[in-house]
Design a protein around this motif. Structure first.
Motif, PDB file in Angstrom:
ATOM      1  N   GLN A 261      17.793   9.937 -47.781  1.00 42.93           N
ATOM      2  CA  GLN A 261      16.578   9.297 -47.269  1.00 42.93           C
ATOM      3  C   GLN A 261      15.558  10.349 -46.837  1.00 42.93           C
ATOM      4  N   ASN A 262      15.957  11.113 -45.845  1.00 38.33           N
ATOM      5  CA  ASN A 262      15.037  12.132 -45.325  1.00 38.33           C
ATOM      6  C   ASN A 262      15.504  13.515 -45.767  1.00 38.33           C
ATOM      7  N   LYS A 284       9.329  12.780 -46.030  1.00 40.38           N
ATOM      8  CA  LYS A 284       8.653  11.993 -44.994  1.00 40.38           C
ATOM      9  C   LYS A 284       7.184  11.837 -45.315  1.00 40.38           C
TER      10      LYS A 284
END
Ligand SMILES: *[C@@H]1O[C@H](CO)[C@@H](O)[C@H](O)[C@H]1NC(C)=O
Ligand SMILES: *[C@@H]1O[C@H](CO)[C@@H](O)[C@H](O)[C@H]1NC(C)=O
Ligand SMILES: *[C@@H]1O[C@H](CO)[C@@H](O)[C@H](O)[C@H]1NC(C)=O
Ligand SMILES: *[C@@H]1O[C@H](CO)[C@@H](O)[C@H](O)[C@H]1NC(C)=O
Ligand SMILES: *[C@@H]1O[C@H](CO)[C@@H](O)[C@H](O)[C@H]1NC(C)=O
Ligand SMILES: *[C@@H]1O[C@H](CO)[C@@H](O)[C@H](O)[C@H]1NC(C)=O
Ligand SMILES: *[C@@H]1O[C@H](CO)[C@@H](O)[C@H](O)[C@H]1NC(C)=O
Ligand SMILES: *[C@@H]1O[C@H](CO)[C@@H](O)[C@H](O)[C@H]1NC(C)=O
Length: 429
Positions: A261-262, A284
Motif C-alpha cells: 500500500q504505502n 502517498k
C-alpha cells in the motif's frame, strides 16, 4: 594394399566429419516457471508441406499434421503449435501449465520428403520462492523461531544468523524439507531461541539453489513496559543481467512480490563506485521525480500494481552501461533488485540479425563443403596415384564416389560405413 589404405583414410575422415556435424545442432536450454505456459523453440526454413513431430525422451507428444492415436496422456490438451507461426518456419511448441514432470530433453523433428532435421531442447521447470514466513512458536515446550516457505522447486537453501552476530556453533536449528505429490518442496526450519535476550534480531535467509534470488526474514522482540513487541522485516533481493544493442529501448524489471500500500520506489545507477539516483516514486503522493528526464521513465499505472520496471530509451554503452538498482521499500518489506546492463557496441548491432541467424547455418555449411572438397581432392589424388601405378582400371573413380555417397548419410550409417571398410579390407588382403 594402397586401395585399402584409401578406404581407411576416407572412413577416418568421414567419422571425423560425422562427429563434427553431429555437434552442429546444439541443445537449447529453457527454464520455465511452474504452472505457467512454456515455449519450446524450434525453427526451420519453410518451403511448405513440412511435417513436425515433437518428442519428449523419444515419446511422441505432438505432431503436425495431427494424427489421433499417439497422444501421450501427460501432454494431452496441453500442447499446441501456432498454425500461423508454422507457416513462417516457427514450429515452437507451446506447453501449457508446465509441471515438474515436464522436465527433460525434447526433440523437434522437421520432415520434408526424404529430409529430416532435428533440434533439441532441454527443459527445466522451476518454482521460485513466493514468500517466506517467520514466527515464534512455543509448540515444542521451548521457544523457537520458525522460518518456512512452500511450493518451491528445486529445494530451497536456508541459513540463520543474528544481529548482533552470534557464533555459528551456538545457533541450533533443524530444517525439514519435504516434497509434495507434485514434487514441490515445503521447507521448515526451527531455531532454538538464545536465552531471553531481547533486542536480538533473528535473521533467516532462504534462497533457491538455481534462481538468482534471496529472501531474508528478520524478527526482533523488544519489551516496552512489560509488553513484548515483535517486529518483522522481510526483504527480497534479486539480480539479473540484460544485454542490449546500442540505441535500443530496454526495460529493466523490478516487481515487488508483495501487494504493497504505502511504499517508495527508488532507482539508482552505479558505475565506477559512484551511485546516482535516477528517479523516485512515492505511493502517498503518487509523484515521480525523474533525474534522467527524456531517457528513463516509469509507468505510474503499473507501479500501483507493484511493477516498478524502468524503461530506458535509446541506450548508449558510454552512458548507460552499469548496475541498476531498484528499491521498493515499505514499512516491513523491501525489495532490492540489481540488474547489470551490458550494451554491445554499434558494430555488432549492424550485424545483428544477419549474423545471429547465419552463424549456426553458414559456418557449418562452409566447413562441410570445405571438408567434402578436401576429401574429394584426397580421393582423386589417391586414385590418380593408383592409376599411375597400375595404368589399368579406369573405373576406379566411379567406384570410390559410390562408396562415398553411402557414408554421407546421417549418423545411423556410421556402422554401415565401417562394415564397408572391413569387408573391403578382407577382400583385398
Ligand atoms: C514462435 O512461436 C511461439 C508461439 O507459437 C512464440 O511464442 C515465439 O515468439 C515465436 N518465435 C519467433 C522467433 O517468432
Ligand atoms: C544461497 O545461500 C547459500 C548459503 O547462504 C550461499 O552459499 C549461496 O551462494 C546462495 N545462493 C545464491 C544463489 O545466492
Ligand atoms: C512490570 O514489570 C515490573 C518489574 O519487572 C513489575 O514490578 C510490574 O508488576 C510489572 N507490571 C505489570 C503490569 O505486569
Ligand atoms: C498508508 O498511509 C496512509 C497515510 O499515511 C495511512 O492512512 C494508511 O493507514 C497507510 N496504510 C498502510 C497499509 O500502512
Ligand atoms: C572502487 O572502490 C574500491 C574500494 O573502495 C577501489 O579499490 C577501486 O579501485 C574503486 N574502483 C574504481 C573504478 O574507482
Ligand atoms: C521532463 O521533460 C518534460 C518534457 O520532455 C517536461 O515537461 C518536464 O517538465 C521535464 N521535467 C523535469 C523535472 O525536468
Ligand atoms: C531502500 O530504501 C530504503 C528507504 O529509502 C532504505 O532504508 C534502504 O536502505 C534502501 N536499501 C538499499 C539496499 O538501498
Ligand atoms: C538489425 O540491423 C538492421 C540494419 O542492419 C536494422 O534495420 C534492424 O532494425 C536491426 N534489428 C534489430 C532488432 O536491432
Amino acid at each position: 594394399m594402397q586401395r585399402t589404405a584409401a578406404h581407411v583414410w576416407t572412413c577416418v575422415l568421414f567419422m571425423w566429419f560425422l562427429k563434427k556435424t553431429d555437434g552442429k545442432t546444439q541443445d537449447v536450454h529453457i527454464t520455465c516457471q511452474y504452472s505457467e505456459d512454456c515455449v519450446l523453440p524450434c525453427s526451420f526454413t519453410p518451403s511448405g508441406g513440412e511435417e513436425i513431430r515433437w518428442f519428449r525422451q523419444d515419446v511422441l507428444i505432438y505432431s503436425h499434421p495431427q494424427s489421433t492415436n499417439w497422444h501421450d496422456r501427460l501432454f494431452m490438451d496441453r500442447t499446441s503449435i501456432s498454425a500461423r507461426e508454422l507457416s513462417l518456419g516457427n514450429a515452437s511448441l507451446v506447453l501449457q501449465r508446465s509441471v515438474l514432470s515436464d522436465r527433460g530433453r525434447y526433440r523437434c523433428q522437421v520432415t520434408k520428403g526424404e529430409k529430416t532435421d532435428e533440434y533439441f531442447v532441454i527443459l527445466k521447470v522451476e518454482a521460485p520462492i513466493r514468500s517466506v514466513n517467520l514466527e515464534i512458536t512455543r509448540l515444542s515446550g521451548y521457544e523457537e523461531v520458525k522460518c518456512s516457505t512452500c511450493d518451491v522447486y528445486p529445494a530451497p537453501h536456508v541459513s540463520w544468523s543474528t544481529d548482533p552476530p552470534t557464533p555459528i556453533e551456538k545457533l541450533k536449528y533443524t530444517t525439514r524439507k519435504m516434497a509434495d505429490k507434485q514434487g514441490l518442496y515445503i521447507m521448515e526450519s526451527k531455531l532454538k531461541r538464545l536465552g531471553q535476550r531481547s533486542d536480538l534480531t533473528y535473521i533467516c535467509t532462504v534462497n533457491s539453489s538455481s534462481a538468482a534470488q534471496t529472501w531474508t526474514a528478520s524478527l526482533t522482540e523488544t519489551v516496552h513496559n512489560n509488553v513484548t513487541v515483535t517486529s518483522k522485516l522481510y526483504s527480497f533481493s534479486t539480480w539479473t543481467e540484460i544485454t542490449s544493442a546500442e540505441g535500443q529501448d530496454i526495460t529493466i524489471p523490478c516487481r515487488s512480490p508483495w501487494n504493497l500500500q504505502n511504499f517508495t520506489l527508488t532507482w539508482s545507477f552505479t558505475r565506477a563506485n559512484t551511485s546516482t539516483v535516477i528517479c523516485t516514486y512515492d505511493s502517498k503522493t503518487q509523484l515521480i521525480s525523474n533525474h534522467w528526464n527524456g531517457t528513463a521513465w516509469l509507468e505510474p499505472q503499473r507501479i500501483q500494481e507493484g511493477d516498478g520496471s524502468l524503461r530506458l530509451r535509446g541506450v548508449h554503452s558510454l552512458e548507460h552501461m552499469g548496475m541498476y538498482t531498484c528499491n521498493i521499500s515499505a514499512l516491513q518489506k523491501s525489495h532490492v533488485g540489481q540488474t547489470r546492463v551490458d550494451i554491445t557496441s554499434l558494430r555488432s548491432e549492424n550485424e545483428n540479425l544477419s549474423m545471429k541467424s547465419s552463424r549456426p547455418w553458414w559456418i557449418p555449411l562452409v566447413v562441410v563443403i570445405a571438408l567434402i572438397l578436401i576429401i574429394a581432392a584426397i580421393i582423386v589424388g589417391i586414385v590418380k596415384l593408383q592409376n599411375k601405378f597400375s595404368q589399368t582400371k579406369p573405373s576406379g573413380t566411379a567406384r570410390y564416389s559410390k562408396e562415398v555417397k553411402v557414408t554421407v548419410n546421417k549418423s545411423e550409417e556410421i556402422t554401415e560405413g565401417s562394415h564397408l571398410t572391413s569387408d573391403q579390407s578382407k577382400e583385398h588382403t
